[in-house]
Design an enzyme around this catalytic site. Structure first.
Site, PDB file in Angstrom:
ATOM      1  CG  ASP A   1      -3.822  -5.353 -10.089  1.00 41.01           C
ATOM      2  OD1 ASP A   1      -4.353  -4.407 -10.234  1.00 41.01           O
ATOM      3  OD2 ASP A   1      -3.125  -5.869  -9.212  1.00 41.01           O
TER       4      ASP A   1
HETATM    5  C1  SPV Z   1      -3.525  -6.752  -4.602  1.00 42.50           C
HETATM    6  O1  SPV Z   1      -3.856  -7.790  -3.846  1.00 42.50           O
HETATM    7  O2  SPV Z   1      -4.103  -6.404  -5.440  1.00 42.50           O
HETATM    8  C2  SPV Z   1      -2.097  -6.245  -4.159  1.00 42.50           C
HETATM    9  C3  SPV Z   1      -1.084  -7.150  -3.563  1.00 42.50           C
HETATM   10  O3  SPV Z   1      -2.098  -5.394  -4.634  1.00 42.50           O
HETATM   11  S1  SPV Z   1      -0.009  -7.729  -5.043  1.00 42.50           S
HETATM   12  O4  SPV Z   1      -0.881  -8.185  -5.875  1.00 42.50           O
HETATM   13  O5  SPV Z   1       0.720  -8.763  -4.330  1.00 42.50           O
HETATM   14  O6  SPV Z   1       0.726  -6.590  -5.325  1.00 42.50           O
HETATM   15 MG    MG Z   2      -3.148  -4.336  -5.829  1.00 42.29          MG
END
Ligand code: SPV
Ligand code: MG
Length: 309
Positions: A76
């Site tokens: 991510d």
């Molecule tokens: C996601 O679910 O991708 C988010 C929330 O952005 S977090 O991972 O807590 O940042």
């Molecule tokens: Mg996110």
């Protein structure tokens, strides 16, 4: 041709073609996050997780950047393309028939990248989008590493570009404030949240990764409630729902809990098969195969065959 043909309106994922239903979703979501009752927004990353959450009774879903990236094999940190994201969101919307709030990270670039994404998502029938004030490429907020913020002025321009690009004024553009994640504290978070609402944001998603909700509650006590406040309490998950309500926080995003629970189930079943030498002892560790067919609505196929074949 069978005489029922013109009135048969129940194709697989059939709500997708029904633009009236999609605008109902947007209106419903808009009211949900403004209502007096707390709303739980459940994470979904594919058709199965979307349908399971919808059947369980969640009124709205979170198309999470973290979990949609993870199931595609990406980290991510903007590794997954925005076109891939949009395609995966379409699956979640089609499979769930629920309002879907989409995590668009930082808009994958500048105002121009973001407004294209807003156009695509509002055209698909998403209920809204969350855009965060971090620089591209962005890193997941719960990961240690660079969490640099975009300048307030340019992020306000991004919000305005999104508002101008949305195809329906009910489509919610939620500004995500990352000041706490980048270590700037509550004052900076408030300044940013107020500026983003003045730029037209429909809501504020305040992100924190503290083990308690203290800093988000410090924010909430000083928040002028110009717009609804959303939270994803992944790291302070032990906080009771009533405490959010007491601080005027009406929307809680369960941001990754479908994927994390599925991972635990997969780990358990893998271990059990290896430990027992086969699939003979799994019992209730797996759903009956008929449950999968039911979830994917094979009954509808049988009904359609009677009409069309
Ligand atoms: C996601 O679910 O991708 C988010 C929330 O952005 S977090 O991972 O807590 O940042
Ligand atoms: Mg996110």
């Amino acid at each position: 041709m069978n005489e029922q043909f013109p009135t048969f309106r129940e194709p697989y994922g059939g709500h997708l073609a029904d633009s009236r239903r999609l605008s109902d979703h947007r209106a419903a979501f808009r009211s949900l996050i403004r209502g007096s009752k707390q709303v739980l927004i459940m994470e979904a990353h594919d058709a199965i997780s979307a349908r399971i959450a919808a059947r369980a009774g969640f009124q709205a879903l979170w198309a999470s950047g973290l979990t949609m990236s993870s199931v595609a094999g990406y980290r991510d940190c903007s590794e997954m393309s925005w076109t891939d994201l949009v395609n995966r969101v379409a699956i979640v919307i089609e499979a769930s028939n629920r309002p879907v709030l989409v995590d668009a990270d930082n808009g994958f670039g500048n105002f121009n990248n973001f407004r294209i994404i807003v156009q695509r998502l509002s055209g698909l029938g998403a209920a809204g989008v969350v855009v965060e004030d971090k620089l591209f490429p962005k890193l997941n907020s719960l990961v240690d590493g660079p969490q640099d913020l975009e300048a307030i002025g340019s992020f306000c321009g991004k919000i305005k570009a999104g508002l101008d690009a949305r195809l329906d004024p009910e489509f919610q553009i939620i500004a995500r404030v990352e000041a706490l994640i980048s270590g700037h504290g509550v004052d900076e978070a408030l300044d940013r949240a107020h500026a983003y609402c003045e730029a037209g944001a429909d809501g504020v998603f305040l992100q924190s990764r503290q083990p308690t909700a203290n800093e988000v509650f410090a924010f909430a006590r000083r928040w002028n409630r110009a717009a609804p406040l959303l939270l994803a309490p992944t790291t302070f998950s032990a906080t009771m729902p009533s405490e959010y309500a007491a601080h005027g926080i009406g929307a809680i995003i369960c941001a990754n809990h479908s994927l994390r629970s599925a991972m635990r189930a997969m780990q358990n079943v893998c271990a059990r098969i290896l430990a027992t030498g086969g699939i003979h002892a799994l019992g209730d560790d797996v759903v009956p195969i008929a449950e999968l067919f039911d979830l994917m609505d094979y009954q509808e196929l049988a009904r359609a065959q009677k009409i069309y074949e």
